[in-house]
Design an enzyme around this catalytic site. Structure first.
Site, PDB file in Angstrom:
ATOM      1  N   ASP A  42       1.151  -1.617   0.195  1.00  0.00           N
ATOM      2  CA  ASP A  42       0.355   0.179  -0.300  1.00  0.00           C
ATOM      3  C   ASP A  42       0.459   1.404  -0.662  1.00  0.00           C
ATOM      4  O   ASP A  42       0.055   2.110   0.279  1.00  0.00           O
ATOM      5  CB  ASP A  42      -0.770  -0.182   0.915  1.00  0.00           C
ATOM      6  CG  ASP A  42      -1.971  -0.544   0.474  1.00  0.00           C
ATOM      7  OD1 ASP A  42      -2.693  -1.292  -0.139  1.00  0.00           O
ATOM      8  OD2 ASP A  42      -2.805  -0.659   1.743  1.00  0.00           O
ATOM      9  N   HIS A 244      29.061   2.514  -7.824  1.00  0.00           N
ATOM     10  CA  HIS A 244      27.990   2.906  -7.690  1.00  0.00           C
ATOM     11  C   HIS A 244      27.449   2.603  -6.189  1.00  0.00           C
ATOM     12  O   HIS A 244      26.232   1.986  -6.030  1.00  0.00           O
ATOM     13  CB  HIS A 244      26.774   2.680  -8.693  1.00  0.00           C
ATOM     14  CG  HIS A 244      26.849   3.241  -9.973  1.00  0.00           C
ATOM     15  ND1 HIS A 244      26.254   2.560 -11.267  1.00  0.00           N
ATOM     16  CD2 HIS A 244      27.687   4.393 -10.137  1.00  0.00           C
ATOM     17  CE1 HIS A 244      26.733   3.380 -12.286  1.00  0.00           C
ATOM     18  NE2 HIS A 244      27.289   4.427 -11.760  1.00  0.00           N
ATOM     19  N   ASP A 261      28.654  12.003  -5.037  1.00  0.00           N
ATOM     20  CA  ASP A 261      28.901  12.016  -6.142  1.00  0.00           C
ATOM     21  C   ASP A 261      26.968  12.251  -6.432  1.00  0.00           C
ATOM     22  O   ASP A 261      25.916  11.315  -5.389  1.00  0.00           O
ATOM     23  CB  ASP A 261      28.909  10.515  -7.220  1.00  0.00           C
ATOM     24  CG  ASP A 261      28.432  10.973  -8.800  1.00  0.00           C
ATOM     25  OD1 ASP A 261      27.028  11.509  -8.952  1.00  0.00           O
ATOM     26  OD2 ASP A 261      28.738  10.117  -9.557  1.00  0.00           O
ATOM     27  N   ASP A 272      24.550  16.511 -11.688  1.00  0.00           N
ATOM     28  CA  ASP A 272      24.892  15.279 -11.278  1.00  0.00           C
ATOM     29  C   ASP A 272      26.449  15.922 -11.220  1.00  0.00           C
ATOM     30  O   ASP A 272      27.500  15.999 -12.271  1.00  0.00           O
ATOM     31  CB  ASP A 272      24.989  14.353 -12.846  1.00  0.00           C
ATOM     32  CG  ASP A 272      25.038  13.001 -12.156  1.00  0.00           C
ATOM     33  OD1 ASP A 272      25.898  12.448 -11.214  1.00  0.00           O
ATOM     34  OD2 ASP A 272      26.365  12.463 -13.583  1.00  0.00           O
ATOM     35  N   HIS A 351      36.283   4.194 -15.699  1.00  0.00           N
ATOM     36  CA  HIS A 351      34.987   4.502 -16.940  1.00  0.00           C
ATOM     37  C   HIS A 351      34.542   4.870 -17.029  1.00  0.00           C
ATOM     38  O   HIS A 351      35.951   6.129 -17.605  1.00  0.00           O
ATOM     39  CB  HIS A 351      33.600   4.354 -15.731  1.00  0.00           C
ATOM     40  CG  HIS A 351      34.129   5.904 -14.159  1.00  0.00           C
ATOM     41  ND1 HIS A 351      34.271   6.916 -15.208  1.00  0.00           N
ATOM     42  CD2 HIS A 351      34.507   6.036 -13.644  1.00  0.00           C
ATOM     43  CE1 HIS A 351      35.097   7.723 -14.119  1.00  0.00           C
ATOM     44  NE2 HIS A 351      35.078   7.321 -12.971  1.00  0.00           N
ATOM     45  N   HIS A 355      28.659  12.008 -20.267  1.00  0.00           N
ATOM     46  CA  HIS A 355      26.900  11.390 -20.792  1.00  0.00           C
ATOM     47  C   HIS A 355      26.549  12.841 -20.431  1.00  0.00           C
ATOM     48  O   HIS A 355      27.022  13.464 -19.736  1.00  0.00           O
ATOM     49  CB  HIS A 355      27.169  10.258 -19.505  1.00  0.00           C
ATOM     50  CG  HIS A 355      26.828  10.335 -18.212  1.00  0.00           C
ATOM     51  ND1 HIS A 355      25.819  11.532 -18.029  1.00  0.00           N
ATOM     52  CD2 HIS A 355      27.800  10.161 -16.975  1.00  0.00           C
ATOM     53  CE1 HIS A 355      25.301  11.522 -16.474  1.00  0.00           C
ATOM     54  NE2 HIS A 355      26.864  10.798 -15.754  1.00  0.00           N
ATOM     55  N   HIS A 362      21.714   9.964 -17.299  1.00  0.00           N
ATOM     56  CA  HIS A 362      22.452   9.317 -18.178  1.00  0.00           C
ATOM     57  C   HIS A 362      21.581   9.397 -19.077  1.00  0.00           C
ATOM     58  O   HIS A 362      20.491   8.912 -19.335  1.00  0.00           O
ATOM     59  CB  HIS A 362      22.682   7.640 -18.379  1.00  0.00           C
ATOM     60  CG  HIS A 362      23.711   7.892 -16.792  1.00  0.00           C
ATOM     61  ND1 HIS A 362      24.170   6.420 -16.602  1.00  0.00           N
ATOM     62  CD2 HIS A 362      24.394   8.064 -16.226  1.00  0.00           C
ATOM     63  CE1 HIS A 362      25.185   6.211 -15.633  1.00  0.00           C
ATOM     64  NE2 HIS A 362      25.523   7.626 -15.811  1.00  0.00           N
ATOM     65  N   GLU A 388      34.070  13.472 -15.626  1.00  0.00           N
ATOM     66  CA  GLU A 388      33.976  12.965 -14.913  1.00  0.00           C
ATOM     67  C   GLU A 388      35.050  12.327 -14.823  1.00  0.00           C
ATOM     68  O   GLU A 388      35.081  10.604 -13.841  1.00  0.00           O
ATOM     69  CB  GLU A 388      32.947  12.309 -14.130  1.00  0.00           C
ATOM     70  CG  GLU A 388      32.179  11.012 -15.508  1.00  0.00           C
ATOM     71  CD  GLU A 388      30.798  10.806 -14.563  1.00  0.00           C
ATOM     72  OE1 GLU A 388      30.877  10.574 -13.669  1.00  0.00           O
ATOM     73  OE2 GLU A 388      29.236  11.213 -14.957  1.00  0.00           O
ATOM     74  N   TYR A 392      40.613   5.550  -9.227  1.00  0.00           N
ATOM     75  CA  TYR A 392      40.916   4.484  -7.804  1.00  0.00           C
ATOM     76  C   TYR A 392      41.314   4.276  -7.733  1.00  0.00           C
ATOM     77  O   TYR A 392      42.057   2.772  -9.024  1.00  0.00           O
ATOM     78  CB  TYR A 392      39.301   3.916  -8.505  1.00  0.00           C
ATOM     79  CG  TYR A 392      38.281   4.726  -9.596  1.00  0.00           C
ATOM     80  CD1 TYR A 392      36.908   5.387  -8.421  1.00  0.00           C
ATOM     81  CD2 TYR A 392      38.197   5.103 -10.345  1.00  0.00           C
ATOM     82  CE1 TYR A 392      35.864   6.102  -8.738  1.00  0.00           C
ATOM     83  CE2 TYR A 392      36.721   6.119 -11.124  1.00  0.00           C
ATOM     84  CZ  TYR A 392      36.574   6.938 -10.131  1.00  0.00           C
ATOM     85  OH  TYR A 392      35.821   7.398 -10.800  1.00  0.00           O
ATOM     86  N   ARG A 409      37.068  10.985  -7.844  1.00  0.00           N
ATOM     87  CA  ARG A 409      36.373  11.342  -9.274  1.00  0.00           C
ATOM     88  C   ARG A 409      35.538  13.046  -8.703  1.00  0.00           C
ATOM     89  O   ARG A 409      35.810  13.115  -8.362  1.00  0.00           O
ATOM     90  CB  ARG A 409      34.794  10.828  -9.295  1.00  0.00           C
ATOM     91  CG  ARG A 409      34.215  11.194 -10.628  1.00  0.00           C
ATOM     92  CD  ARG A 409      32.883   9.552 -10.598  1.00  0.00           C
ATOM     93  NE  ARG A 409      32.203   9.753  -9.889  1.00  0.00           N
ATOM     94  CZ  ARG A 409      31.785   8.544  -9.075  1.00  0.00           C
ATOM     95  NH1 ARG A 409      33.032   7.658  -9.402  1.00  0.00           N
ATOM     96  NH2 ARG A 409      31.003   8.758  -8.524  1.00  0.00           N
ATOM     97  N   GLU A 411      33.770  15.990 -10.740  1.00  0.00           N
ATOM     98  CA  GLU A 411      32.672  15.900 -11.897  1.00  0.00           C
ATOM     99  C   GLU A 411      31.551  16.681 -11.883  1.00  0.00           C
ATOM    100  O   GLU A 411      31.161  17.367 -11.186  1.00  0.00           O
ATOM    101  CB  GLU A 411      31.685  14.809 -11.908  1.00  0.00           C
ATOM    102  CG  GLU A 411      30.952  14.323 -12.905  1.00  0.00           C
ATOM    103  CD  GLU A 411      29.179  13.348 -12.692  1.00  0.00           C
ATOM    104  OE1 GLU A 411      29.439  12.838 -11.079  1.00  0.00           O
ATOM    105  OE2 GLU A 411      28.534  13.085 -12.980  1.00  0.00           O
TER     106      GLU A 411
HETATM  107  N1  GLY Z   1      26.057   9.720 -11.031  1.00  0.00           N
HETATM  108  C1  GLY Z   1      26.371   9.180 -11.714  1.00  0.00           C
HETATM  109  C2  GLY Z   1      27.399   9.159 -12.716  1.00  0.00           C
HETATM  110  O1  GLY Z   1      28.329  10.230 -12.373  1.00  0.00           O
HETATM  111  O2  GLY Z   1      27.283   8.798 -13.578  1.00  0.00           O
HETATM  112 MN    MN Z   2      27.444  10.984 -14.334  1.00  0.00          MN
HETATM  113 MN    MN Z   3      27.762  11.692 -10.564  1.00  0.00          MN
END
Ligand code: GLY
Ligand code: MN
Ligand code: MN
Length: 446
Positions: A42, A244, A261, A272, A351, A355, A362, A388, A392, A409, A411
């Site tokens: 619910d 993540h 992040d 982001d 990575h 993006h 994304h 970004e 690591y 990181r 970004e």
């Molecule tokens: N927050 C996810 C990324 O940076 O792609």
């Molecule tokens: Mn990102």
């Molecule tokens: Mn991010």
């Protein structure tokens, strides 16, 4: 101004017209709203509208469908829930078809109960049906209606002969942001940058990651970005090496870095932003070395953004800098030319560089230049992307112990302009001096 969108209705009317203009003659596009999703008995997760549907309507209720009909006459028809006083007492207000037509600028608004009959009639008048093929609900509707019209062939109804994917068409529209969208994204970034400042000021050893997350969420919401655009990553120490990480349930340790992040969502538009800073407020020497390397690479990539450049070329630039930097620190060993050639930094930069960003974090939009998909597309004004880079080095990595457990990181969100770029992430400090000043209380805000 539409209530949820902070945009005037003309923005949505214009988007629908652009979509209709791009559709082939005698076609019909179906775009569905999202469902509510149960969290537990619910109770539901906060509602998040289907972003393609939202882009074309600004309408923020579930159980709704938009039909765009490109025949004579051309029309946009929104189907939504009827008013229902009893349900509304329990679950909240519904706009209903009558008000929807007035407020959302569609040619017609009808009860969702009329959708089936209306769509089957429309199907008999067009030769092409367009849906987003990744949307199972819309595909199910389309195939059901196709079957219904086909079954009426004996009484002279002719079913459309083409079922075509319109995702790419909508995605291309969404990829280039209008002035009004850019203004919202700028604001989402300012709010989110302030949230990062707040998090830096609140950070101290022994606090829990989720307590810092609470600071972010508070700052987003009190400034109008009620929800986070995605689950915030608040990752102390070695947790930063889980890309993540969202458990956010560990205590912060003096001497560690904290990677955050997080971005707020304003009227559907995401920020982001990632910042990495010391829990104590002072970077150690090894942390400084890695941090400065990532920052230099990020700044160089951002400075290279202009129409005509590509993510691939930015990525090459960043990889060259990171590889050289890691070599100079003794983390990568061997022949530097060969290391650069083989992009050896990818062992630690695991990575992509960035993006598209917009209604989705994304965001949609093809990354490729052509059908062959071998090259990345050149930037054009109005695109917004993240930049970004990261390094690591998890605990247990085969490097000197002093580097282990460092995850960095940084970004930012960047708009491509006619002549270059605009960095939207202006309110989140990122130089070592700015961060240390803010965290020591010397600077209140940067
Ligand atoms: N927050 C996810 C990324 O940076 O792609
Ligand atoms: Mn990102
Ligand atoms: Mn991010």
């Amino acid at each position: 101004m539409l209530k949820h969108s902070l945009l005037p209705v003309e923005e949505f009317t214009a988007r629908r017209q652009t979509m209709l203009d791009a559709m082939p003659e005698n076609s019909l596009a179906i775009i569905s709203a999202a469902h509510e999703v149960t969290r537990s008995n619910d109770t539901e997760y906060p509602f998040c509208q289907n972003k393609n549907f939202y882009y074309l309507t600004g309408f923020n209720e579930p159980e709704a469908v938009l039909l765009l009909v490109k025949s004579t006459p051309q029309k946009s028809v929104l189907f939504c829930r009827d008013k229902d006083p009893e349900m509304e007492v329990w679950h909240g207000r519904r706009i209903g078809p009558e008000l929807a037509k007035q407020e959302f600028g569609v040619d017609e608004a009808l009860s969702i109960d009329e959708l089936d009959d209306y769509a089957v009639d429309c199907f008999a008048q067009v030769s092409m049906v367009m849906c987003c093929f990744d949307d199972n609900d819309t595909m199910a509707l389309a195939t059901d209606w196709l079957a219904q019209v086909s079954a009426k062939s004996r009484i002279g109804k002719k079913a459309p002969v083409n079922l075509t994917n319109c995702a790419e068409l909508i995605h291309e529209l969404r990829l280039h942001k209008s002035e009004r969208e850019i203004a919202l994204m700028r604001k989402a970034n300012v709010i989110s940058g302030h949230a990062h400042q707040r998090a830096m000021k609140a950070t101290a050893p022994d606090k829990f990651e989720y307590q810092i997350e609470a600071e972010l969420l508070h700052e987003f919401a009190v400034n109008g970005a009620r929800h986070a655009a995605y689950n915030s990553i608040v990752a102390g120490g070695d947790n930063a090496n889980i890309l993540h990480y969202t458990d956010n349930n560990e205590a912060l340790i003096d001497g560690d870095l904290l990677l955050i992040d997080a971005g707020g969502e304003l009227a559907g538009y995401a920020a982001d932003i990632t910042r990495t800073f010391p829990v104590s407020g002072k970077f150690s020497e090894p942390q400084k070395a890695i941090y400065q390397l990532v920052l230099d690479a990020q700044n160089a990539a951002i400075a290279a953004i202009e129409p005509g450049n590509t993510l691939a070329s930015l990525n090459d630039l960043v990889c060259d800098m990171l590889t050289k930097g890691l070599y100079e620190l003794g983390i990568l060993t061997g022949d530097l030319t060969e290391l650069i050639e083989e992009k050896a930094c990818k062992q630690y930069f695991i990575h992509g560089l960035g993006h598209w960003l917009g209604l989705d974090v994304h965001d949609v939009g093809d990354y490729h230049a052509n059908e062959k998909r071998q090259q990345l597309r050149p930037f054009t004004a109005g695109m917004v992307m993240t930049i970004e880079p990261g390094i690591y080095i998890p605990k247990g990595a085969d490097v000197d112990e002093k580097w282990q457990g460092i995850g960095v990181r940084i970004e930012d969100n960047v708009l491509v302009t006619e002549t270059g770029y605009e960095n939207l992430t202006v309110s989140a400090p990122k130089s070592i001096a700015e961060i240390e000043a803010l965290m020591s209380g010397v600077a209140k805000t940067v």
